[in-house]
Design an enzyme around this catalytic site. Structure first.
Site, short mmCIF file in Angstrom:
data_model
loop_
_atom_site.label_atom_id
_atom_site.label_comp_id
_atom_site.label_asym_id
_atom_site.label_seq_id
_atom_site.Cartn_x
_atom_site.Cartn_y
_atom_site.Cartn_z
N SER A 161 0.73 -1.31 -0.03
CA SER A 161 0.18 0.15 -0.21
C SER A 161 1.09 1.42 0.04
CB SER A 161 -0.92 0.00 0.98
OG SER A 161 -2.37 -0.92 0.28
N LYS A 221 -0.24 3.41 -2.44
CA LYS A 221 -0.44 4.73 -2.60
C LYS A 221 -0.09 6.65 -2.55
CE LYS A 221 -4.32 1.72 -0.47
NZ LYS A 221 -4.08 0.61 0.85
N SER A 232 -5.26 3.68 4.60
CA SER A 232 -5.73 2.59 4.27
C SER A 232 -6.69 2.30 3.41
CB SER A 232 -4.32 1.85 4.07
OG SER A 232 -3.55 1.48 2.87
N LYS A 261 3.90 6.08 5.22
CA LYS A 261 2.36 4.97 4.74
C LYS A 261 3.07 4.09 5.31
CE LYS A 261 -0.86 3.90 2.68
NZ LYS A 261 -1.15 3.21 3.79
#
Length: 302
Positions: A60, A63, A121, A238
């Site tokens: 993820s 992203k 997320s 992140k």
């Protein structure tokens, strides 16, 4: 414990004068990540490197690029409202993916979708953004178009060892990869956007959306990045976790107006390793006493 690959010497900490080396230069720490990289945000100079140019899946943390493409859209209106489609919820269910639990028919702003994607997320939010900012006559065509924009942006940013086949890190063709160096460069670019930096530093956000019947829905999203609120000065960025990628973390921290950005790919000790690397950069010793923030029951994990 794997031995860290060759790292920049203590002199790297003085590059550009942006970071001050400790009185007695610390030995670069060993981290369990399969790949790691850390840079000086002000200058871009290398502070730490371990297999920095080896391609790996990134889960993820993908992203970050999704947000970067959206934020670089000409004449972007962050208050533009998007109606949540059932297709976004169906996608999350089919993938077993992390979610912001966006409700079908709700009207949410682009700014709120960025929060929903970057804190819990939410793969539903990532799909909503890809669908909104891609071009084409179907959801599939628009999301595919958006992924092309992600790859074009990677080329523009000089991320020569990075490729995307998804908008959220749920790889479709096993061709969603980056390197620690490229991902750190991407994060450095994204953090230059005040909207992005302002979102990823928050441990939690509460947002209000208009429902399909004209009512108000409250969304409470917790940041999956447990470094926030745990390591003094942490400001992002992140998380990412899935089976091929292992636990990943893009992290950043500021102390005394000095900012560093780092990446850990496939690291089961990602938070303590991030703290060790940050201590190394700042000449401090916070990692040994750091207490990780606990996520509430029911909050997304990533």
């Amino acid at each position: 414990m794997r031995r860290a690959a060759a790292v920049a010497g203590a002199g790297a900490l003085l590059a550009g004068g942006a970071l001050t080396a400790p009185a007695q230069a610390a030995t670069a720490p060993s981290v369990s990540a399969k790949g790691a990289f850390m840079l000086n945000s002000a200058t871009g100079s290398t502070l730490y490197s371990k297999y920095a140019d080896t391609k790996r899946p990134m889960a993820s943390t993908t992203k970050i690029m999704t947000a970067r493409v959206v934020l670089s859209t000409p004449d972007l209106n962050l208050d533009r409202k998007v109606t949540i489609k059932q297709a976004y919820r169906d996608y999350v269910t089919a993938k077993g993916a992390s979610t912001a639990d966006l409700k079908t028919g709700d009207k949410v702003t682009i700014r709120q979708l960025l929060h929903a994607m970057l804190l819990p997320s939410g793969c539903d939010a990532a799909m909503a953004l890809a669908d909104t900012f891609g071009t084409g006559t179907t959801v599939s065509a628009r999301t595919k178009s958006f992924i092309s924009k992600m790859n074009a942006k990677a080329d523009t940013l000089g991320l020569t060892n990075t490729h995307f086949d998804s908008f959220d890190g749920n790889s479709t063709q096993n061709t969603n990869y980056t390197t620690p160096r490229d991902l750190a460069k991407l994060a450095r670019s994204a953090m230059k956007y005040s909207t992005f930096a302002g979102i990823v530093k928050n441990p939690k956000t509460v947002q209000y959306a208009t429902t399909s019947t004209g009512g108000t829905r409250t969304y409470t999203w917790y940041n999956t990045n447990r470094l926030l609120g745990s390591y003094s000065g942490a400001i992002g960025v992140k998380t990412g976790t899935n089976t091929p990628s292992g636990p990943c973390l893009v992290f950043a921290a500021t102390r005394n107006e000095k900012t560093v950005i780092g990446v850990l790919l496939n690291d089961q000790y990602r938070y303590t390793d991030a703290a060790k690397l940050l201590d190394y950069a700042f000449g401090t010793s916070s990692a040994s006493t750091m207490q990780l923030r606990t996520l509430p029951k029911g909050a997304q994990r990533d």
